[in-house]
Scaffold this motif. Structure first.
Motif, PDB file in Angstrom:
ATOM      1  N   THR A   1      -5.289  14.277 -12.305  1.00 10.46           N
ATOM      2  CA  THR A   1      -4.484  13.122 -12.696  1.00 10.46           C
ATOM      3  C   THR A   1      -4.709  11.968 -11.732  1.00 10.46           C
ATOM      4  OG1 THR A   1      -2.599  13.932 -11.402  1.00 10.46           O
ATOM      5  CG2 THR A   1      -2.701  14.588 -13.722  1.00 10.46           C
ATOM      6  N   MET A   2      -4.281  10.802 -12.133  1.00 11.49           N
ATOM      7  CA  MET A   2      -4.415   9.623 -11.279  1.00 11.49           C
ATOM      8  C   MET A   2      -3.429   9.710 -10.119  1.00 11.49           C
ATOM      9  SD  MET A   2      -4.799   6.729 -14.245  1.00 11.49           S
ATOM     10  CE  MET A   2      -5.194   5.415 -13.093  1.00 11.49           C
ATOM     11  N   ALA A   3      -3.853   9.250  -8.960  1.00  5.90           N
ATOM     12  CA  ALA A   3      -3.000   9.280  -7.767  1.00  5.90           C
ATOM     13  C   ALA A   3      -2.082   8.074  -7.746  1.00  5.90           C
ATOM     14  CB  ALA A   3      -3.855   9.312  -6.504  1.00  5.90           C
ATOM     15  N   GLN A   4      -0.921   8.269  -7.156  1.00  9.52           N
ATOM     16  CA  GLN A   4       0.024   7.165  -7.000  1.00  9.52           C
ATOM     17  C   GLN A   4      -0.261   6.434  -5.697  1.00  9.52           C
ATOM     18  OE1 GLN A   4       4.089   8.394  -7.184  1.00  9.52           O
ATOM     19  NE2 GLN A   4       4.927   6.352  -6.876  1.00  9.52           N
ATOM     20  N   GLY A   5      -0.187   5.137  -5.737  1.00  8.64           N
ATOM     21  CA  GLY A   5      -0.483   4.393  -4.513  1.00  8.64           C
ATOM     22  C   GLY A   5       0.237   3.065  -4.484  1.00  8.64           C
ATOM     23  N   PRO A   6       0.109   2.350  -3.381  1.00 10.48           N
ATOM     24  CA  PRO A   6      -0.620   2.760  -2.176  1.00 10.48           C
ATOM     25  C   PRO A   6       0.210   3.688  -1.294  1.00 10.48           C
ATOM     26  CG  PRO A   6       0.273   0.578  -1.875  1.00 10.48           C
ATOM     27  CD  PRO A   6       0.615   0.967  -3.279  1.00 10.48           C
ATOM     28  N   SER A   7      -0.467   4.420  -0.418  1.00  9.92           N
ATOM     29  CA  SER A   7       0.231   5.333   0.487  1.00  9.92           C
ATOM     30  C   SER A   7       0.705   4.630   1.748  1.00  9.92           C
ATOM     31  CB  SER A   7      -0.693   6.494   0.862  1.00  9.92           C
ATOM     32  OG  SER A   7      -1.873   6.009   1.486  1.00  9.92           O
ATOM     33  N   ALA A   8       0.344   3.364   1.923  1.00 16.88           N
ATOM     34  CA  ALA A   8       0.760   2.596   3.095  1.00 16.88           C
ATOM     35  C   ALA A   8       1.197   1.203   2.668  1.00 16.88           C
ATOM     36  CB  ALA A   8      -0.377   2.498   4.114  1.00 16.88           C
ATOM     37  N   ASP A   9       2.089   0.608   3.467  1.00 23.14           N
ATOM     38  CA  ASP A   9       2.547  -0.749   3.205  1.00 23.14           C
ATOM     39  C   ASP A   9       1.487  -1.744   3.664  1.00 23.14           C
ATOM     40  OD1 ASP A   9       4.082  -2.849   2.488  1.00 23.14           O
ATOM     41  OD2 ASP A   9       5.714  -2.470   3.887  1.00 23.14           O
ATOM     42  N   ARG A  10       1.698  -3.026   3.344  1.00 19.86           N
ATOM     43  CA  ARG A  10       0.774  -4.060   3.809  1.00 19.86           C
ATOM     44  C   ARG A  10       0.760  -4.143   5.321  1.00 19.86           C
ATOM     45  NH1 ARG A  10       2.811  -9.139   2.231  1.00 19.86           N
ATOM     46  NH2 ARG A  10       0.847 -10.029   2.994  1.00 19.86           N
ATOM     47  N   PHE A  11       1.887  -3.809   5.938  1.00 16.54           N
ATOM     48  CA  PHE A  11       2.006  -3.883   7.391  1.00 16.54           C
ATOM     49  C   PHE A  11       2.234  -2.488   7.954  1.00 16.54           C
ATOM     50  CE2 PHE A  11       3.451  -7.962   5.724  1.00 16.54           C
ATOM     51  CZ  PHE A  11       2.595  -8.827   6.403  1.00 16.54           C
ATOM     52  N   CYS A  12       1.656  -2.236   9.112  1.00 17.84           N
ATOM     53  CA  CYS A  12       1.748  -0.928   9.762  1.00 17.84           C
ATOM     54  C   CYS A  12       3.210  -0.579  10.034  1.00 17.84           C
ATOM     55  CB  CYS A  12       0.947  -0.942  11.056  1.00 17.84           C
ATOM     56  SG  CYS A  12       1.069   0.582  12.021  1.00 17.84           S
ATOM     57  N   GLN A  13       3.589   0.618   9.655  1.00 25.79           N
ATOM     58  CA  GLN A  13       4.966   1.039   9.866  1.00 25.79           C
ATOM     59  C   GLN A  13       5.279   1.276  11.342  1.00 25.79           C
ATOM     60  OE1 GLN A  13       5.894   5.173   8.821  1.00 25.79           O
ATOM     61  NE2 GLN A  13       3.735   5.463   8.266  1.00 25.79           N
ATOM     62  N   HIS A  14       4.266   1.383  12.185  1.00 29.91           N
ATOM     63  CA  HIS A  14       4.484   1.666  13.599  1.00 29.91           C
ATOM     64  C   HIS A  14       4.534   0.400  14.449  1.00 29.91           C
ATOM     65  CE1 HIS A  14       3.730   5.795  12.460  1.00 29.91           C
ATOM     66  NE2 HIS A  14       2.552   5.440  11.953  1.00 29.91           N
ATOM     67  N   CYS A  15       3.622  -0.571  14.171  1.00 32.58           N
ATOM     68  CA  CYS A  15       3.559  -1.756  15.028  1.00 32.58           C
ATOM     69  C   CYS A  15       3.749  -3.063  14.269  1.00 32.58           C
ATOM     70  CB  CYS A  15       2.234  -1.792  15.787  1.00 32.58           C
ATOM     71  SG  CYS A  15       0.797  -2.144  14.738  1.00 32.58           S
ATOM     72  N   GLY A  16       3.675  -3.039  12.939  1.00 30.71           N
ATOM     73  CA  GLY A  16       3.897  -4.247  12.161  1.00 30.71           C
ATOM     74  C   GLY A  16       2.674  -5.084  11.899  1.00 30.71           C
ATOM     75  N   PHE A  17       1.500  -4.705  12.392  1.00 29.67           N
ATOM     76  CA  PHE A  17       0.282  -5.463  12.142  1.00 29.67           C
ATOM     77  C   PHE A  17      -0.245  -5.165  10.738  1.00 29.67           C
ATOM     78  CE2 PHE A  17      -1.650  -7.357  16.116  1.00 29.67           C
ATOM     79  CZ  PHE A  17      -0.451  -7.373  16.822  1.00 29.67           C
ATOM     80  N   LYS A  18      -1.171  -6.016  10.283  1.00 33.30           N
ATOM     81  CA  LYS A  18      -1.749  -5.843   8.951  1.00 33.30           C
ATOM     82  C   LYS A  18      -2.575  -4.563   8.862  1.00 33.30           C
ATOM     83  CE  LYS A  18      -2.217 -10.500   7.016  1.00 33.30           C
ATOM     84  NZ  LYS A  18      -3.191 -11.536   6.622  1.00 33.30           N
ATOM     85  N   MET A  19      -2.525  -3.929   7.690  1.00 35.00           N
ATOM     86  CA  MET A  19      -3.365  -2.775   7.398  1.00 35.00           C
ATOM     87  C   MET A  19      -4.589  -3.246   6.610  1.00 35.00           C
ATOM     88  SD  MET A  19      -1.707  -0.102   8.637  1.00 35.00           S
ATOM     89  CE  MET A  19      -2.021   1.436   7.774  1.00 35.00           C
ATOM     90  N   HIS A  20      -5.750  -2.660   6.909  1.00 33.84           N
ATOM     91  CA  HIS A  20      -6.974  -2.993   6.191  1.00 33.84           C
ATOM     92  C   HIS A  20      -7.488  -1.763   5.450  1.00 33.84           C
ATOM     93  CE1 HIS A  20      -7.141  -6.294   9.322  1.00 33.84           C
ATOM     94  NE2 HIS A  20      -7.213  -6.937   8.174  1.00 33.84           N
ATOM     95  N   VAL A  21      -8.169  -2.000   4.334  1.00 37.11           N
ATOM     96  CA  VAL A  21      -8.635  -0.918   3.464  1.00 37.11           C
ATOM     97  C   VAL A  21     -10.085  -0.568   3.786  1.00 37.11           C
ATOM     98  CG1 VAL A  21      -8.927  -0.158   1.084  1.00 37.11           C
ATOM     99  CG2 VAL A  21      -7.094  -1.754   1.659  1.00 37.11           C
ATOM    100  N   SER A  22     -10.360   0.732   3.878  1.00 39.57           N
ATOM    101  CA  SER A  22     -11.729   1.232   4.073  1.00 39.57           C
ATOM    102  C   SER A  22     -12.004   2.313   3.041  1.00 39.57           C
ATOM    103  CB  SER A  22     -11.901   1.795   5.484  1.00 39.57           C
ATOM    104  OG  SER A  22     -11.704   0.795   6.455  1.00 39.57           O
TER     105      SER A  22
END
Length: 660
Positions: free
Chosen positions: A377-398
């Motif tokens: 089945t299709m996965a639900q996403g995204p698994s992370a927010d736009r900002f890091c839950q630990h430090c608040g910086f932007k998350m980038h996709v790889s």
């Protein structure tokens, strides 16, 4: 003309002087005046890099071990087939004797099955026990250069029947022929001057045009092993290689030396063009590179119903090397989506990451109620927010990249068993071979048990690696500007909290664990509280450490942002132009209560035993003390091995391409 030896290093052949280079059991001839890997500032006429002897030692040893496994399996299959045929022939003979003579004459071949392929036919020699089965074992060294690797395969692997050593350069092809004659293996080595892609695609076409009685393509023109070791990327050869290697367990040996592309973020567009994925900027970039390369190979094979099984995947010096088993299995290909993942990285901040599969493969009960089957089945996403839950910086996709296991425990054990039997005179890099293999073996962290109510092959095909990357204590400590706890101390803390730990072959001082990033940051902040105080005044809200230390109650507790401040300053800018939604994060922060005295470990243990359940992480955190006992807990005892390469000389590296 016979070789005339003038000295141990120089010979005369056909009126020309040559120097000899010996590696393993093979010797190659180099023109006396040719530059060979001595000064990287000059053009090389013959490419030979002594640093890559480890590469060739590993290839030869791995192909030998895998070939023995493969031929043993084929021999068993041949015996089983002959046994079934023999029983069927006897049964038919009895039936024929009871039938009429006319029927007997007309049907005397009913018990015979189809004729075995050339690889399955036994030799004509007969023993007392019947025909001797000696299957062919063919290797393609597609980008052979001087032919040194092909020579070692022919000389050091006793069951090899043929090695095709190919190169696009006419001078290299002549050198291969010359070296094969010098080493006395012209009966095994065939030198070809061809484009590697054309050579592999022709073998595919030949097999497609030659089919058995059932209409299946022949395997007589395909190779048991294909070795790709180009100067740079091997990506252009993936499609041809997965099709021209045998699909009943053939082996791909692939080396990529374009580390500038896959081990950093400077050429992310080039990485995507070659491997179909985006790399990671971070400490674990080399392991990401392995997964990007494996993903590119897996998707190349999936188009043709071919599944891959990574047997050994290594990041070595300035290159990557993977050993991959290829089998035709459309059912296993269905699990590729669930074993392919995206990665969200806080590369400009604290370095944390989150993974997300492209698809989900989960067992569902079948309608009969007597088992389960896998549903994709299709996965639900995204698994992370736009900002890091630990430090608040932007998350980038790889990614996307391969998310399954990158090593086979069984294959590594077999390699390690072979090392004591191998000659140190032939394999000069045995200590490093053993060290890296044992490190790769230790990377394994068991996951959940496989379900028992589904098909065993499907359950195995669905396995993903829940600990795909590592972190380095020194790197994460630098985020918080604190002293670094020793590796043993950090491992001990993770083990104290009930998590599994290992190391990675990619980097010295690395730690692999199934602990979440929230636990890693908690350990570091607890380390700061107990052993390594930090200077509070040096931290600002634009730093990645601010939110982590604020949550831990180390800084900022005297500051409570007002509503006006939250309205006027909702987003903070960093000097690297990274947007950090710090104020928004602080709105949800609550001041942590003062810590209560930690109860004794014995009391908690007694409580856990009384309740007949293991202690949870929250309870175990109360007993964590950074002392010698924790170091002893995390210390990895055992024999010391040469796990990581030390630079052998100044300016060592991949060297320049040879100018033929």
């Amino acid at each position: 003309m016979a070789d005339q030896y003038l000295s141990a290093q120089t010979i005369e052949r056909d009126g020309k002087l040559f120097r000899t280079i010996t590696e393993g059991k093979a010797t190659i001839l180099v023109p006396q005046d040719a530059k060979v890997g001595e000064d990287t500032s000059d053009d090389q006429q013959v490419f030979y890099n002594p640093i890559q002897q480890y590469n060739r030692d590993l290839s030869t040893l791995a192909v030998k071990v895998y070939g023995e496994m493969l031929l043993n399996k084929r021999t068993e299959n041949f015996k089983m087939k002959n046994t079934r045929q023999g029983k069927k022939r006897k049964r038919d003979e009895v039936e024929q004797e009871n039938s009429s003579s006319n029927n007997n004459n007309n049907n005397n071949n009913n018990g015979l099955t189809e004729k075995p392929t050339p690889e399955q036919q036994p030799v004509q020699e007969q023993s007392e026990k019947g025909p001797v089965y000696k299957p062919a074992f063919k290797i393609l060294d597609a980008l052979s250069a001087s032919g040194l690797r092909a020579l070692r395969y022919a000389l050091e692997i006793p069951f090899v029947t043929s090695v095709t050593a190919n190169d696009l350069s006419p001078s290299a092809t002549e050198s291969i022929k010359q070296n094969a004659d010098h080493n006395g293996v012209t009966d095994k080595i065939t030198a070809t001057n061809d484009d590697a892609l054309a050579l592999m695609y022709r073998s595919i076409a030949a097999d497609l045009s030659k089919r058995d009685k059932r209409g299946n393509p022949s395997k007589s023109y395909k190779f048991d092993v294909i070795d790709l070791d180009p100067y740079g990327t091997a990506a252009p050869f993936f499609d041809a290689a997965v099709q021209s290697v045998r699909d009943d367990g053939g082996l791909l040996v692939i080396t990529c030396t374009d580390s500038a592309v896959w081990a950093g973020h400077s050429y992310c567009e080039k990485t995507f063009a070659l491997y179909g994925g985006v790399p990671v900027k971070g400490m674990h970039s080399h392991e990401v590179a392995l997964r990007l390369i494996l993903s590119a190979i897996a998707t190349s094979g999936a188009r043709y119903g071919l599944a891959i099984e990574p047997l050994l995947s290594l990041s070595i010096d300035f290159y990557t090397k993977v050993f991959i088993k290829v089998t035709r299995s459309p059912s296993a290909v269905k699990f590729l989506g669930a074993k392919t993942m995206l990665v969200y990285s806080c590369d400009a901040g604290c370095g944390a990451w989150e993974t997300q599969p492209i698809l989900n493969s989960r067992p569902f009960p079948n309608k009969k109620g007597n088992g389960s089957f896998y549903k994709h089945t299709m996965a639900q996403g995204p698994s992370a927010d736009r900002f890091c839950q630990h430090c608040g910086f932007k998350m980038h996709v790889s990614g996307p990249m391969y998310g399954g296991r990158i090593h086979s425990q069984d294959f590594i054990h077999r390699l390690l068993d072979e090392i004591p039997k191998s000659s140190p005179e032939v394999y000069k890099t045995l200590p490093r071979l053993e060290g890296m293999l044992r490190t790769a073996l230790e990377e394994y962290i068991p996951g959940a048990e496989l379900p028992t109510d589904v098909d065993a092959k499907d359950a195995e095909a669905a396995v993903v690696d829940n600990t795909p990357f590592f972190f380095i204590p020194g790197k994460v400590s630098s985020v918080l500007s604190c002293a670094t706890p020793t590796d043993d101390m950090f491992r001990g803390a993770l083990m104290h909290l009930g998590y599994q730990v290992s190391r990675s072959h990619c980097r010295p001082g690395s730690i692999k664990t199934d602990a979440p990033w929230s636990t890693i940051w908690w350990i570091l902040t607890e380390w700061i509280k107990q052993k390594s105080p930090v200077k509070v005044s040096k931290f600002t809200k634009s730093m990645a450490a601010w939110k982590i230390l604020y949550r831990a109650g180390i800084i900022g507790q005297e500051e409570t942002p007002s509503d006006d401040e939250n309205t006027n300053d909702s987003v903070t800018k960093t000097s690297s132009s990274t947007d950090v939604n710090m104020a928004e994060a602080e709105e949800t922060e609550e001041k942590l209560p003062e810590e209560e005295p930690a109860p004794a470990r014995d009391e908690l243990t007694k409580k856990g035993e009384t309740e007949d359940k293991p202690l949870g992480e929250e309870e175990l955190r109360k007993t964590l003390v950074f002392n010698d006992a924790l170091v002893q807990l995390g210390r990895q005892r055992g024999t010391r091995y040469m796990r990581y390469q030390v630079n052998p000389h100044k300016y060592w590296g991949p060297m320049t391409r040879a100018k033929g």
